[in-house]
Design an enzyme around this catalytic site. Structure first.
Site, short mmCIF file in Angstrom:
data_model
loop_
_atom_site.label_atom_id
_atom_site.label_comp_id
_atom_site.label_asym_id
_atom_site.label_seq_id
_atom_site.Cartn_x
_atom_site.Cartn_y
_atom_site.Cartn_z
N LYS A 148 -17.79 -7.46 -10.23
CA LYS A 148 -16.96 -7.66 -9.04
C LYS A 148 -17.62 -7.01 -7.82
CE LYS A 148 -13.08 -9.18 -7.20
NZ LYS A 148 -11.87 -8.50 -6.86
N GLY A 190 0.28 -3.12 0.38
CA GLY A 190 -0.21 -4.12 1.33
C GLY A 190 -0.19 -5.48 0.65
N ALA A 191 -1.26 -6.25 0.82
CA ALA A 191 -1.29 -7.61 0.32
C ALA A 191 -1.18 -7.66 -1.22
CB ALA A 191 -2.57 -8.29 0.79
N SER A 247 -12.60 -11.05 2.15
CA SER A 247 -11.76 -10.00 2.72
C SER A 247 -12.51 -9.09 3.71
CB SER A 247 -11.14 -9.16 1.60
OG SER A 247 -12.17 -8.60 0.82
N GLY A 255 0.59 2.04 -2.21
CA GLY A 255 -0.20 1.23 -1.29
C GLY A 255 0.29 -0.20 -1.43
N GLY A 288 -0.79 -5.15 -3.41
CA GLY A 288 0.28 -4.29 -3.94
C GLY A 288 1.62 -5.00 -3.91
P1 NAD Z 1 -4.29 -4.17 2.36
O1 NAD Z 1 -5.13 -3.90 3.55
O2 NAD Z 1 -3.43 -5.37 2.41
O3 NAD Z 1 -3.34 -2.91 2.09
C1 NAD Z 1 -3.88 -1.63 1.93
C2 NAD Z 1 -3.03 -0.63 2.73
O4 NAD Z 1 -3.18 -0.91 4.13
C3 NAD Z 1 -1.53 -0.73 2.43
O5 NAD Z 1 -1.01 0.57 2.40
C4 NAD Z 1 -1.00 -1.52 3.61
O6 NAD Z 1 0.36 -1.27 3.90
C5 NAD Z 1 -1.89 -1.03 4.73
N1 NAD Z 1 -1.93 -2.02 5.83
C6 NAD Z 1 -2.32 -3.32 5.73
N2 NAD Z 1 -2.23 -3.91 6.95
C7 NAD Z 1 -1.77 -2.96 7.81
C8 NAD Z 1 -1.46 -2.95 9.20
N3 NAD Z 1 -1.62 -4.05 9.96
N4 NAD Z 1 -1.00 -1.79 9.74
C9 NAD Z 1 -0.85 -0.69 9.00
N5 NAD Z 1 -1.13 -0.62 7.66
C10 NAD Z 1 -1.58 -1.75 7.08
O7 NAD Z 1 -5.25 -4.17 1.08
P2 NAD Z 1 -5.31 -5.20 -0.14
O8 NAD Z 1 -5.92 -6.46 0.33
O9 NAD Z 1 -3.99 -5.23 -0.81
O10 NAD Z 1 -6.39 -4.49 -1.05
C11 NAD Z 1 -6.10 -3.34 -1.84
C12 NAD Z 1 -7.27 -3.11 -2.78
O11 NAD Z 1 -7.38 -4.22 -3.67
C13 NAD Z 1 -8.64 -3.03 -2.07
O12 NAD Z 1 -9.50 -2.17 -2.78
C14 NAD Z 1 -9.16 -4.44 -2.17
O13 NAD Z 1 -10.58 -4.53 -2.09
C15 NAD Z 1 -8.66 -4.81 -3.57
N6 NAD Z 1 -8.53 -6.24 -3.79
C16 NAD Z 1 -7.92 -7.01 -2.84
C17 NAD Z 1 -7.80 -8.38 -3.08
C18 NAD Z 1 -7.13 -9.26 -2.06
O14 NAD Z 1 -7.29 -10.48 -2.18
N7 NAD Z 1 -6.37 -8.75 -1.11
C19 NAD Z 1 -8.31 -8.94 -4.26
C20 NAD Z 1 -8.89 -8.11 -5.21
C21 NAD Z 1 -9.00 -6.75 -4.96
#
Ligand code: NAD
Length: 308
Positions: free
Chosen positions: A185, A9-10, A257, A7, A12
């Site tokens: 959290k 995304g942001a 978020s 995963g 990761g």
């Molecule tokens: P994210 O939405 O950025 O990514 C999660 C998944 O969604 C990834 O596989 C990503 O590729 C996919 N994705 C994101 N945007 C997309 C799009 N436009 N089209 C298709 N796929 C897309 O999630 P995150 O923010 O990295 O969060 C992951 C976990 O970490 C969650 O449980 C979140 O609550 C937690 N978390 C996030 C943060 C933060 O600041 N981002 C901080 C602490 C904890």
């Protein structure tokens, strides 16, 4: 170490970038086509507290990768965790450690359906990350990342990962009570995030509201009652609200978020926060009207916005 990010995304990508930059062998795993293509063509660009860098990184769909990994960080949204675990099953060996820093409640149970508890490291982080464009991320903060082994005999393994995070500038810390940290959290996300999302407000706007204390008292009391019944975790309401206000004062005009999820027309993690409290409250005969109403309202908002 051979590390995979399941995963990417942001958060990761933020973690993957920092780990690779500091000598780890990282494979990013994801299914988002535009993101995969952008990283394959141009590398991964991450701005860490405003300092921008680009690294060539391996990114693939899980089924394109083979070989057991030493460590896999799961970084899906909460509702994507179970599916991702089925998709990375072939990368998990008997010694592979799974590290889970997702927001929300109930993830240990989900992971235990796939992996022995000995190999699960649970944690939380207060790093924040956002996607600027496919292949481009911003990572902000200075940690910490608090981790603890789920099995009492695996402290050494958790400490090895804490040290890798420390060496990578991600401020790893060993936690002696990650369950408490997880509930704390979840309280932040279930109050500040959910209320800002519902009210379309920034954090400072929310905390100026005349009804903020009454709202916080009601929600935190329900989280505290369920934390005690389910996990024997003590949450002191006044201490938690003091902590919430202190975090809020640091975040100021930021939109949390869950607000951003709605803005971007993406499903929220409400079922793993207030919704999880409602579900557990029913099991223990506890009333949770605030959390129930907030979960219903967030789902109503998702429906109004056409989010499935
Ligand atoms: P994210 O939405 O950025 O990514 C999660 C998944 O969604 C990834 O596989 C990503 O590729 C996919 N994705 C994101 N945007 C997309 C799009 N436009 N089209 C298709 N796929 C897309 O999630 P995150 O923010 O990295 O969060 C992951 C976990 O970490 C969650 O449980 C979140 O609550 C937690 N978390 C996030 C943060 C933060 O600041 N981002 C901080 C602490 C904890």
């Amino acid at each position: 170490m051979n590390i995979a990010i399941a995963g990417s995304g942001a958060l990761g990508c933020g973690f993957g970038y920092m780990l690779q930059k500091n000598g780890q062998n990282v494979t990013l795993l994801d299914y988002w086509e535009d993101h995969i293509e952008a990283i394959r063509n141009n590398g991964l660009t991450v701005s860490v507290n405003g300092v921008k860098g680009t690294l060539p990184m391996t990114i693939a769909r899980p089924e394109e990768v083979s070989g057991e990994k030493d460590v896999i960080f799961v970084f899906t949204k909460a509702m994507g965790l179970e599916k991702m675990m089925t998709q990375i099953n072939h990368l998990i060996g008997t010694k592979t450690k799974i590290v889970c820093l997702l927001n929300g409640l109930g993830h240990l149970k989900t992971l235990e359906a796939f992996v022995d508890r000995r190999n699960i490291i649970m944690g939380t982080t207060v790093w924040t990350a956002g996607i600027i464009a496919p292949g481009e991320i911003q990572l902000n903060g200075n940690g910490p990342v608090e981790l603890q082994n789920s099995h009492p005999e695996e402290e050494e393994a958790a400490r090895v990962i804490v040290n890798i995070l420390k060496d990578s500038g991600l401020f790893g810390e060993y936690s002696k009570n990650v369950k408490y940290t997880t509930w704390r959290k979840a309280c932040i996300n279930g109050t500040m995030n959910a209320l800002c999302a519902l009210l379309d407000a920034s954090i400072d706007q929310l905390f100026k509201s005349p009804s903020i204390d009454s709202l916080l008292n009601g929600i935190v009391d329900e989280f505290a009652a369920v934390a005690k019944a389910q996990d024997d975790i003590e949450i002191d309401r006044d201490e938690m609200i003091h902590y919430l206000k202190e975090v809020a004062s640091r975040l100021g005009s930021h939109y949390p978020s869950m607000h951003q999820d709605l803005f971007n027309r993406r499903p929220t993690e409400i079922d793993y926060l207030n919704g999880a409290v409602v579900e557990a409250a029913e099991k223990y005969g506890i009333e949770a009207p605030h959390c129930r109403r907030m979960t219903d309202l967030i789902h109503a908002k998702e429906a109004v916005l056409g989010i499935e």
